[in-house]
Scaffold this motif. Structure first.
Motif, short mmCIF file in Angstrom:
data_model
loop_
_atom_site.label_atom_id
_atom_site.label_comp_id
_atom_site.label_asym_id
_atom_site.label_seq_id
_atom_site.Cartn_x
_atom_site.Cartn_y
_atom_site.Cartn_z
N HIS A 139 3.45 0.09 -3.40
CA HIS A 139 4.68 -0.12 -2.64
C HIS A 139 4.51 -1.40 -1.81
O HIS A 139 3.46 -1.60 -1.17
CB HIS A 139 4.93 1.06 -1.69
N VAL A 140 5.53 -2.24 -1.81
CA VAL A 140 5.44 -3.51 -1.08
C VAL A 140 6.72 -3.72 -0.28
O VAL A 140 7.82 -3.42 -0.75
CB VAL A 140 5.24 -4.71 -2.06
N ALA B 4 9.11 -1.17 -5.14
CA ALA B 4 8.53 0.15 -5.31
C ALA B 4 7.47 0.12 -6.40
O ALA B 4 7.64 -0.52 -7.43
CB ALA B 4 9.63 1.16 -5.67
N ALA B 5 6.36 0.80 -6.16
CA ALA B 5 5.29 0.87 -7.15
C ALA B 5 5.82 1.55 -8.42
O ALA B 5 6.64 2.46 -8.34
CB ALA B 5 4.11 1.66 -6.58
N PRO B 6 5.39 1.12 -9.60
CA PRO B 6 4.40 0.06 -9.83
C PRO B 6 5.03 -1.32 -10.05
O PRO B 6 4.34 -2.26 -10.42
CB PRO B 6 3.71 0.54 -11.10
N GLY C 137 0.83 -1.20 0.00
CA GLY C 137 0.00 0.00 0.00
C GLY C 137 0.86 1.25 0.00
O GLY C 137 2.10 1.18 0.10
N PRO C 138 0.25 2.41 -0.07
CA PRO C 138 1.01 3.67 -0.19
C PRO C 138 1.91 3.96 1.02
O PRO C 138 2.92 4.65 0.88
CB PRO C 138 -0.08 4.73 -0.34
N GLU C 139 1.55 3.44 2.20
CA GLU C 139 2.34 3.71 3.42
C GLU C 139 3.26 2.57 3.79
O GLU C 139 3.83 2.56 4.89
CB GLU C 139 1.39 4.01 4.60
N LYS D 25 -2.32 -4.90 -13.01
CA LYS D 25 -1.18 -5.81 -13.13
C LYS D 25 -1.58 -7.13 -13.77
O LYS D 25 -0.73 -7.85 -14.29
CB LYS D 25 -0.56 -6.06 -11.75
N MET D 26 -2.86 -7.45 -13.70
CA MET D 26 -3.37 -8.68 -14.31
C MET D 26 -4.87 -8.52 -14.51
O MET D 26 -5.50 -7.68 -13.86
CB MET D 26 -3.08 -9.90 -13.42
#
Length: 473
Positions: free
Chosen positions: A86-87, A77-79, A25-27, A128-129
Motif C-alpha cells: 500500500h502506498v 493499493a497493493a500490489p 507499507g501495510p499501515e 515487482k522487479m
C-alpha cells in the motif's frame, strides 16, 4: 515476511514549489486516514482507505488539531504500486518546515524513516522487479546524458534479465538431470542429452561473451567517454578544447609548453557525454616539469577511448615537416593500436585552399587509412563537423541497434565468473570427466547468473546495492 511501513521525502531535499512525501507499507492507508481531511469535510476518517486505488484527492494534512498544509493525496493499493505495498504520496508545498512537519506526523502515527533505497528494496522483495532492474533505477536517477539514460531505461525494462533467467533455468535443469544419472550410475543410463547440453552451452557462451564485451562501451557511456587531445606544442590543443566547450577553460598562449598538466572537462553532444582531456604538448625537452607533463599526456591517451591528434597546417610548409608529421601519426598508431585515432589539421584559415588540398592529398597518399578532419579551432570553422564525428563514432553498433549493454561493474564481474565456470563445463565434456563434476560447474555458472538477477542474494549483497540509492527511492 511482514514489511514495515516506511516514509521519506521522495523529491530532492530543500525548498521548492512542491514536495512529495511517500508512505509505503501495510499501515500506509491507516496512517494517511489519521492525518488527511478532504476538502469539504470537518474531521479525519477512513477517507483514504475508502478511496479507489490510483486516484487523487485534494484536502488538508491535520495533526493534533493543527492544519499543516493543503495537499494532493494519491492512493495506490497493493500490489498495484511501485513497491508492491500500500502506498500514499502526499504532494505538499515545498517549504522545508512543511516537509518536516508532515514526515514527523507520519512517524508519530507508526511509520518509520525509510533507509536509502528502501522503497525499491520493497519492490524487489515483493517481486515487482529483479535485482538488475532495481539497480537500473539508481542508474536512471543518476543518468546525465541521453546514452546513460537509454542504457538504464533498457535495463529497468528488463534488458538482458529475461534472457539470463531463461538460460539459468535450462542450466539448472541439466544439472538436475546429470545429478539424477548419479543415482542410477550402476544401470548406465543417461537422462541429460549431451548434444542438447553442448548446444545450450554454446548459446550461453555466445550470450555471455556478447554481454561481457559490451561492458567496455557501457562503462564509458555511463561515466563519460574519455577523449585525449594530443599533439606537439602550439598546434592548438587548448584552443580546440575551449572551442568544443565554448568557454575559456584552458590558457592559450604563443609560448610553447604552456600546458604542463592535463586539463579535463565534460561536454554533452547529442546525448553522448564526452570527457575531453587537453594534454601537454609532446616534444623532446630537458625541462623536468614539462617532461612530467608529457609523460602524463601519454598516460591520459592510454586511458582514453579516442585520440585526437592535432597538426598545425601552417607548420607543414616543407617536405621534411610533412614527413615528420607522418612519422608522428605512425608513432601514435603504434603506441595506441587499439584506439581510434582522428588526425585533425588545425589552423586551415591561415593557409590557402590550394595549400590545404595539397596537404590533405599528401597525408592521404602516405597514410590512406587516416581519419582526417580539417578545422580552425580559433575561428570555429569545422568544430561542429568534429562534434558530429565524435558522436557518430559511438552511436553506431550496439548503441544504435538497441542491443543489451552492460554498464554495471557488479554484473560484469558476475558474467565473467559465469563465463569461467562455463568454460570448465565445456572442457569437462571434452575430457569426458565425471558427471558429478559437470553438475558442480553447471550449478556454479547458474549461481553467478542468479547473482545478477537476484535469484541468489544475501543481506550483505542487498545492503551494498541499496545503500547507494538516494533516500526516498
Amino acid at each position: 515476511m511482514k514489511m514495515d511501513t516506511i516514509t521519506a521525502l521522495a523529491t530532492p531535499p530543500g525548498a521548492g514549489a512542491i514536495a512529495v512525501i511517500r508512505i509505503s507499507g501495510p499501515e500506509a492507508h491507516q496512517i494517511a486516514d489519521a492525518l488527511f481531511i478532504p476538502i469539504g469535510k470537518k474531521s479525519a476518517g477512513n477517507y483514504v482507505s475508502s478511496m479507489k486505488g490510483h486516484t487523487v484527492q485534494l484536502g488538508h494534512i491535520v495533526n493534533s488539531g493543527r492544519t499543516i498544509d493543503e495537499v494532493l493525496l494519491t492512493k495506490f493499493a497493493a500490489p498495484r504500486s511501485y513497491t508492491g505495498e500500500h502506498v500514499v504520496e502526499i504532494s505538499c508545498h515545498g517549504s522545508i518546515y512543511i516537509q518536516q512537519e508532515i514526515i514527523a506526523a507520519c512517524l508519530a502515527h507508526g511509520a518509520r524513516t525509510a533507509q536509502a533505497g528502501e522503497f525499491t528494496l520493497q519492490a524487489f522483495l515483493n517481486g515487482k522487479m529483479d535485482l538488475s532492474q532495481a539497480e537500473a533505477v539508481s542508474d536512471l536517477i543518476a543518468s546525465e546524458s541521453e546514452t546513460a539514460h537509454q542504457i538504464a531505461l533498457q535495463q529497468m525494462r528488463g534488458g538482458f534479465s529475461s534472457e539470463l533467467q531463461g538460460l539459468r533455468a535450462q542450466l539448472l535443469n541439466f544439472a538436475s538431470l546429470i545429478e539424477l544419472e548419479l543415482d542410477f550410475s550402476e544401470e548406465d543410463v543417461a537422462f541429460a542429452n549431451r548434444d542438447d547440453l553442448k548446444k545450450l552451452l554454446a548459446e550461453c557462451q555466445a550470450t555471455l561473451k556478447k554481454l561481457i564485451d559490451s561492458f567496455a562501451l557501457g562503462n564509458v557511456l555511463k561515466s563519460g567517454i574519455p577523449v585525449a587531445i594530443v599533439g606537439e606544442p602550439n598546434v592548438g590543443k587548448s584552443t580546440l578544447l575551449n572551442a568544443l566547450l565554448n568557454e575559456e577553460k584552458a590558457i592559450v598562449s604563443d609560448i610553447a609548453g604552456t600546458t604542463r598538466d592535463a586539463i579535463e572537462d565534460e561536454i554533452n553532444i547529442e546525448g553522448v557525454r564526452f570527457r575531453l582531456i587537453d594534454t601537454a604538448g609532446i616534444r623532446e625537452t630537458k625541462d623536468t616539469i614539462e617532461g612530467m607533463g608529457i609523460q602524463r599526456s601519454y598516460a591520459k591517451a592510454e586511458q582514453s577511448k579516442l585520440v585526437l591528434y592535432l597538426l598545425d597546417a601552417t607548420q607543414l610548409n616543407t617536405q621534411p615537416r610533412i614527413v615528420h608529421c607522418l612519422m608522428r601519426i605512425q608513432i601514435m598508431r603504434e603506441k595506441f593500436p587499439d584506439k581510434p585515432l582522428v588526425v585533425i589539421l588545425n589552423k586551415i584559415d591561415q593557409i590557402t585552399g590550394l595549400e590545404h588540398a595539397e596537404l590533405t592529398k599528401k597525408i592521404h597518399d602516405k597514410s590512406p587509412s587516416t581519419i582526417l578532419i580539417s578545422l580552425s579551432a580559433k575561428a570555429g570553422n569545422g568544430v561542429e563537423e568534429l562534434k558530429k564525428a565524435l558522436v557518430e563514432s559511438f552511436k553506431s553498433g550496439a548503441l544504435s541497434s538497441d542491443q543489451s549493454i552492460v554498464s554495471n561493474a557488479r554484473h560484469y564481474d558476475a558474467l565473467q565468473s559465469a563465463y569461467s565456470s562455463l568454460m570448465e563445463v565445456q572442457q569437462g565434456i571434452a575430457e569426458d570427466v565425471s558427471s558429478e563434476f559437470l553438475a558442480i560447474d553447471i550449478r556454479a555458472t547458474a549461481e553467478s547468473l542468479g547473482l545478477i538477477t537476484g535469484e541468489i542474494t544475501n543481506d550483505e549483497l542487498l545492503g551494498n546495492i541499496f545503500s547507494q540509492f538516494c533516500i526516498g527511492k
